[in-house]
Write an enzyme that holds these catalytic residues in place. Structure first.
Site: not given
Ligand code: MRU
Length: 348
Positions: A45-47, A88, A197, A238, A248-249
């Protein structure tokens, strides 16, 4: 060095982020369908990590195809891209990476490349994205370090670290950059309900690097800010719209409003692959709604009464007016973001 994901001769190997921090286990995807499943279930996970995973998924799909020629593979390529793109919706890096593979495939088709050449070019392209991502994180770390306090508390939300990228991290890259330059920062990691996370992943990777870290429940940030224990906030993104609105999250927006109220700078660190200038404002960003079970249960144990209504948007949008600066690998952007993005754009 944490290996979030890795191309191997056997397939794509991922650290299983659903098991961290208690178990450090790895999962091997040997088909593009498995890569898609791994993205959906948030093993990765993470963009930025999602984007490179998808590119490697395309490379894996080509490697495993039963097609004999590039022409025969073409309809399968469309299917592979569609499946991976459907995993996603919010992180624009996913679509950026798949589009990059589409552009490459179109060029190879136009050149009359044979299938062996296509397969190799796909692997090379995904490995190039991998290397570029680490380089971008290091550059963000260098730019962002300047903005961090010489000494003090830095709050982050979610995990925008090595585990969310191919290495080093965006927001955590900025923190790493500051620490490497001798700044004495103490990290406050929001736990980040419901997937945790922050509590699980940010805490794990910063501790592995020996960076001082304290986990706090999401509802504690306000009182720590009021007590003067937080000098800066840095988060990842994201998707960033053309006007500087940041998805973002879930929970990031609340942190940004609190930071403004307490006069604390709120920084966003993200590579250009997260910037989506085709989406004009945050209102146009699709927000993923995830399964209710992430909220109703924890560790297999039910927390809420049977049948209660559940709301589980995975992201929120922070309006640009709360963002002090956006740290990218090309430099630091300030408001008005339409203009600063235009000025720094690779196509400007
Ligand atoms: O749902 P996730 O864990 O994929 O969400 C991740 C985030 O919101 C991060 O802050 C974002 O992707 C940036 S990662 C460098």
């Amino acid at each position: 060095m944490i290996l979030t994901l890795e191309w191997t001769n056997e397939g794509v190997r991922f650290i299983d982020q659903t098991k961290l921090p208690l178990e450090e286990t790895y999962v091997l995807a040997t088909s593009y369908q498995q890569v898609a499943e791994i993205i959906v279930t948030m093993v990765v996970r993470g963009a930025p990590a999602i984007g490179v995973s998808a590119a490697m998924g395309v490379a894996l799909g080509a490697k495993e195809t039963k097609a004999a020629t590039t022409e025969e593979f073409a309809p399968e390529f469309v299917q592979i891209c569609a499946l991976l793109a459907g995993t996603r919706p919010t992180a624009v890096n996913l679509f950026w990476a798949i589009d990059r593979m589409k552009v490459l495939f179109a060029r190879l088709q136009a050149e009359g490349a044979d299938l062996a050449t296509v397969k190799k070019a796909f692997v090379d392209e995904s490995l190039a994205m991998y290397d570029e991502d680490i380089a971008a994180c290091k550059a963000m770390g260098a730019y962002g370090a300047e903005l961090m306090p010489d000494e003090g508390g830095v709050l982050t939300h979610c995990n925008a670290g090595a585990l969310a990228t191919c290495g080093y991290g965006t927001a955590l890259g900025v923190i790493r950059g500051a620490v490497e330059r001798g700044k004495k920062v103490h990290v406050f990691a929001d736990e980040t309900r419901p997937f945790l996370q922050g509590a699980r992943l940010t805490a794990w990777e910063l501790m592995a690097d020996g960076i001082d870290t304290t986990v706090l429940c999401d509802n504690m940030a306000a009182s720590l800010m009021r007590a003067g224990r937080i000098q800066a906030v840095v988060v990842g993104a994201d998707r960033i719209a053309a006007n500087g609105d940041v998805a973002n999250k879930i929970g990031t927006y609340g942190v940004a409003v609190l930071a403004r109220e307490h006069g604390i700078p709120f920084y966003v660190a993200a590579p250009w692959s997260t910037i989506d200038r085709a989406t004009l404002t945050g209102d146009g960003i699709p927000i993923e709604e995830r399964a209710a079970v992430e909220v109703t249960h924890h560790g297999g144990k039910q927390l809420t009464p049977h049948g209660v209504g559940i709301c589980n948007p995975a992201f929120d949008v922070t309006p640009a007016k709360y963002v002090t600066a956006i740290i990218t690998e090309k430099g630091v952007l300030r408001a008005p973001y339409e203009q600063s993005l235009e000025a720094m754009s690779p196509t400007a």
